[in-house]
Design a protein around this motif. Structure first.
Motif, PDB file in Angstrom:
ATOM      1  N   ILE A 193       0.872  -1.178   0.000  1.00 27.42           N
ATOM      2  CA  ILE A 193       0.000   0.000   0.000  1.00 27.42           C
ATOM      3  C   ILE A 193       0.905   1.223   0.000  1.00 27.42           C
ATOM      4  O   ILE A 193       1.770   1.363   0.882  1.00 27.42           O
ATOM      5  CB  ILE A 193      -0.917   0.007   1.237  1.00 27.42           C
ATOM      6  N   PRO A 194       0.794   2.103  -0.985  1.00 22.07           N
ATOM      7  CA  PRO A 194       1.735   3.227  -1.095  1.00 22.07           C
ATOM      8  C   PRO A 194       1.817   4.062   0.179  1.00 22.07           C
ATOM      9  O   PRO A 194       0.811   4.362   0.820  1.00 22.07           O
ATOM     10  CB  PRO A 194       1.173   4.032  -2.267  1.00 22.07           C
ATOM     11  N   ILE A 195       3.042   4.406   0.532  1.00 20.15           N
ATOM     12  CA  ILE A 195       3.319   5.227   1.712  1.00 20.15           C
ATOM     13  C   ILE A 195       3.844   6.566   1.227  1.00 20.15           C
ATOM     14  O   ILE A 195       4.965   6.669   0.723  1.00 20.15           O
ATOM     15  CB  ILE A 195       4.360   4.547   2.621  1.00 20.15           C
ATOM     16  N   SER A 196       3.035   7.607   1.349  1.00 22.03           N
ATOM     17  CA  SER A 196       3.451   8.943   0.936  1.00 22.03           C
ATOM     18  C   SER A 196       4.142   9.630   2.110  1.00 22.03           C
ATOM     19  O   SER A 196       3.577   9.735   3.207  1.00 22.03           O
ATOM     20  CB  SER A 196       2.240   9.762   0.479  1.00 22.03           C
ATOM     21  N   TRP A 197       5.349  10.110   1.866  1.00 27.08           N
ATOM     22  CA  TRP A 197       6.211  10.642   2.916  1.00 27.08           C
ATOM     23  C   TRP A 197       6.596  12.062   2.510  1.00 27.08           C
ATOM     24  O   TRP A 197       7.213  12.266   1.471  1.00 27.08           O
ATOM     25  CB  TRP A 197       7.406   9.713   3.035  1.00 27.08           C
ATOM     26  N   GLN A 198       6.215  13.025   3.333  1.00 28.70           N
ATOM     27  CA  GLN A 198       6.530  14.421   3.031  1.00 28.70           C
ATOM     28  C   GLN A 198       7.871  14.773   3.661  1.00 28.70           C
ATOM     29  O   GLN A 198       8.026  14.725   4.881  1.00 28.70           O
ATOM     30  CB  GLN A 198       5.439  15.351   3.562  1.00 28.70           C
ATOM     31  N   LEU A 199       8.841  15.130   2.827  1.00 30.04           N
ATOM     32  CA  LEU A 199      10.190  15.434   3.310  1.00 30.04           C
ATOM     33  C   LEU A 199      10.303  16.917   3.613  1.00 30.04           C
ATOM     34  O   LEU A 199      10.147  17.759   2.721  1.00 30.04           O
ATOM     35  CB  LEU A 199      11.226  15.037   2.273  1.00 30.04           C
ATOM     36  N   ARG A 200      10.592  17.229   4.890  1.00 30.15           N
ATOM     37  CA  ARG A 200      10.685  18.625   5.322  1.00 30.15           C
ATOM     38  C   ARG A 200      12.063  18.980   5.872  1.00 30.15           C
ATOM     39  O   ARG A 200      12.339  20.145   6.125  1.00 30.15           O
ATOM     40  CB  ARG A 200       9.617  18.913   6.382  1.00 30.15           C
ATOM     41  N   HIS A 201      12.926  17.984   6.098  1.00 30.05           N
ATOM     42  CA  HIS A 201      14.263  18.251   6.618  1.00 30.05           C
ATOM     43  C   HIS A 201      15.153  17.026   6.368  1.00 30.05           C
ATOM     44  O   HIS A 201      14.664  15.948   6.041  1.00 30.05           O
ATOM     45  CB  HIS A 201      14.223  18.580   8.118  1.00 30.05           C
ATOM     46  N   PHE A 202      16.451  17.219   6.541  1.00 27.72           N
ATOM     47  CA  PHE A 202      17.382  16.097   6.566  1.00 27.72           C
ATOM     48  C   PHE A 202      18.252  16.240   7.806  1.00 27.72           C
ATOM     49  O   PHE A 202      18.326  17.320   8.420  1.00 27.72           O
ATOM     50  CB  PHE A 202      18.226  16.028   5.279  1.00 27.72           C
ATOM     51  N   VAL A 203      18.914  15.159   8.200  1.00 25.83           N
ATOM     52  CA  VAL A 203      19.644  15.149   9.469  1.00 25.83           C
ATOM     53  C   VAL A 203      21.034  14.549   9.284  1.00 25.83           C
ATOM     54  O   VAL A 203      21.286  13.790   8.337  1.00 25.83           O
ATOM     55  CB  VAL A 203      18.880  14.364  10.558  1.00 25.83           C
ATOM     56  N   LEU A 204      21.921  14.890  10.204  1.00 27.20           N
ATOM     57  CA  LEU A 204      23.239  14.265  10.309  1.00 27.20           C
ATOM     58  C   LEU A 204      23.184  13.295  11.482  1.00 27.20           C
ATOM     59  O   LEU A 204      22.847  13.689  12.601  1.00 27.20           O
ATOM     60  CB  LEU A 204      24.316  15.327  10.537  1.00 27.20           C
ATOM     61  N   ILE A 205      23.503  12.038  11.224  1.00 31.10           N
ATOM     62  CA  ILE A 205      23.378  10.997  12.235  1.00 31.10           C
ATOM     63  C   ILE A 205      24.737  10.425  12.608  1.00 31.10           C
ATOM     64  O   ILE A 205      25.586  10.168  11.746  1.00 31.10           O
ATOM     65  CB  ILE A 205      22.455   9.862  11.745  1.00 31.10           C
ATOM     66  N   HIS A 206      24.915  10.220  13.908  1.00 31.07           N
ATOM     67  CA  HIS A 206      26.063   9.506  14.463  1.00 31.07           C
ATOM     68  C   HIS A 206      25.547   8.195  15.035  1.00 31.07           C
ATOM     69  O   HIS A 206      24.631   8.183  15.858  1.00 31.07           O
ATOM     70  CB  HIS A 206      26.717  10.342  15.568  1.00 31.07           C
ATOM     71  N   ASN A 207      26.118   7.097  14.585  1.00 33.08           N
ATOM     72  CA  ASN A 207      25.705   5.781  15.056  1.00 33.08           C
ATOM     73  C   ASN A 207      26.929   5.010  15.528  1.00 33.08           C
ATOM     74  O   ASN A 207      27.876   4.805  14.768  1.00 33.08           O
ATOM     75  CB  ASN A 207      25.020   5.017  13.910  1.00 33.08           C
ATOM     76  N   VAL A 208      26.924   4.601  16.800  1.00 33.49           N
ATOM     77  CA  VAL A 208      27.935   3.660  17.272  1.00 33.49           C
ATOM     78  C   VAL A 208      27.394   2.279  16.920  1.00 33.49           C
ATOM     79  O   VAL A 208      26.402   1.826  17.499  1.00 33.49           O
ATOM     80  CB  VAL A 208      28.183   3.794  18.784  1.00 33.49           C
ATOM     81  N   VAL A 209      28.002   1.633  15.967  1.00 34.83           N
ATOM     82  CA  VAL A 209      27.453   0.412  15.383  1.00 34.83           C
ATOM     83  C   VAL A 209      27.232  -0.639  16.466  1.00 34.83           C
ATOM     84  O   VAL A 209      28.120  -0.935  17.269  1.00 34.83           O
ATOM     85  CB  VAL A 209      28.389  -0.126  14.281  1.00 34.83           C
ATOM     86  N   GLY A 210      26.012  -1.171  16.488  1.00 34.22           N
ATOM     87  CA  GLY A 210      25.664  -2.216  17.440  1.00 34.22           C
ATOM     88  C   GLY A 210      25.225  -1.723  18.798  1.00 34.22           C
ATOM     89  O   GLY A 210      24.978  -2.523  19.703  1.00 34.22           O
ATOM     90  N   GLN A 211      25.084  -0.405  18.963  1.00 35.77           N
ATOM     91  CA  GLN A 211      24.752   0.141  20.282  1.00 35.77           C
ATOM     92  C   GLN A 211      23.484   0.985  20.265  1.00 35.77           C
ATOM     93  O   GLN A 211      23.473   2.146  20.651  1.00 35.77           O
ATOM     94  CB  GLN A 211      25.920   0.963  20.830  1.00 35.77           C
ATOM     95  N   GLY A 212      22.404   0.420  19.762  1.00 30.85           N
ATOM     96  CA  GLY A 212      21.098   1.037  19.974  1.00 30.85           C
ATOM     97  C   GLY A 212      20.810   2.249  19.114  1.00 30.85           C
ATOM     98  O   GLY A 212      20.998   2.248  17.916  1.00 30.85           O
TER      99      GLY A 212
END
Length: 201
Positions: free
Chosen positions: A170-189
């Motif tokens: 079922i199509p999911i329409s997603w309105q894009l209003r911003h983008f983010v910078l993400i920091h991920n410690v791999v494997g830690q939540g």
């Protein structure tokens, strides 16, 4: 700064040498769904789980649903200089918001084939955002990980098997209003959002 290889550290204890795996700090720009889109994506996940139990998949926590925009590398520690350069690149952008419709599930190939949501039509403004960010990253010398092609998607799971073919949802329409910078410690939540930039309306 180029990404650095992260070797395992070795220590000696009473039982002989053992290996300590160093942390991996991952940085990337991403598009994050709002709550309504996240709920719709999660409903698509539930249907896929019912229809394709043979995937034997490790499903992504809904809080981590995202579409990677530009990958910035893996590092042994959070690199303050790279974060500053990335922020500078993002600050220089002027991009418009847009709607993006996810309408089918598919698998990428790999040892644990990712199960993803994709779109039959990629919005021109999404493609332009990726291209403009690549140019901005090159301007601040963060060009090492720039990709030649962009395949926008939302990863749902890492599976034992691939979907047999593209699966309409079922199509999911997603309105894009911003983008983010993400920091991920791999494997830690959870992900850590280091910055958010609006897309103009």
């Amino acid at each position: 700064m180029p990404a650095r290889t992260i070797p395992p550290a070795t220590r000696h204890d009473l039982f002989g040498p053992s290996t300590i795996h160093a942390e991996t700090h991952r940085l990337f720009f991403a598009l994050m769904p709002d709550d309504a889109a996240r709920q719709r994506i999660n409903r698509a996940v539930a249907l896929l789980q019912q229809q394709y139990p043979e995937l034997r998949a490790r499903w992504v926590n809904p809080e981590r649903f995202h579409a990677t925009l530009n990958f910035l590398g893996d590092y042994p520690a959070l690199p303050a200089d790279v974060v500053a350069q990335a922020r500078s690149a993002a600050d220089s952008l002027s991009a418009s918001g847009f709607a993006w419709t996810l309408d089918y599930a598919a698998s990428f190939r790999g040892r644990q084939p990712p199960c993803v949501l994709r779109s039959t039509v990629v919005p021109d403004l999404l493609q332009a955002l990726w291209q403009d960010m690549n140019k901005a990253l090159a301007q601040v010398a963060l060009h090492r990980h720039i990709e030649r092609q962009f395949t926008p998607h939302v990863t749902l799971a890492y599976a034992r098997h691939e979907l047999p073919s593209a699966v309409p949802i079922i199509p999911i329409s997603w309105q894009l209003r911003h983008f983010v910078l993400i920091h991920n410690v791999v494997g830690q939540g959870s992900y850590h959002v280091l910055g958010q930039w609006p897309l103009s309306t």
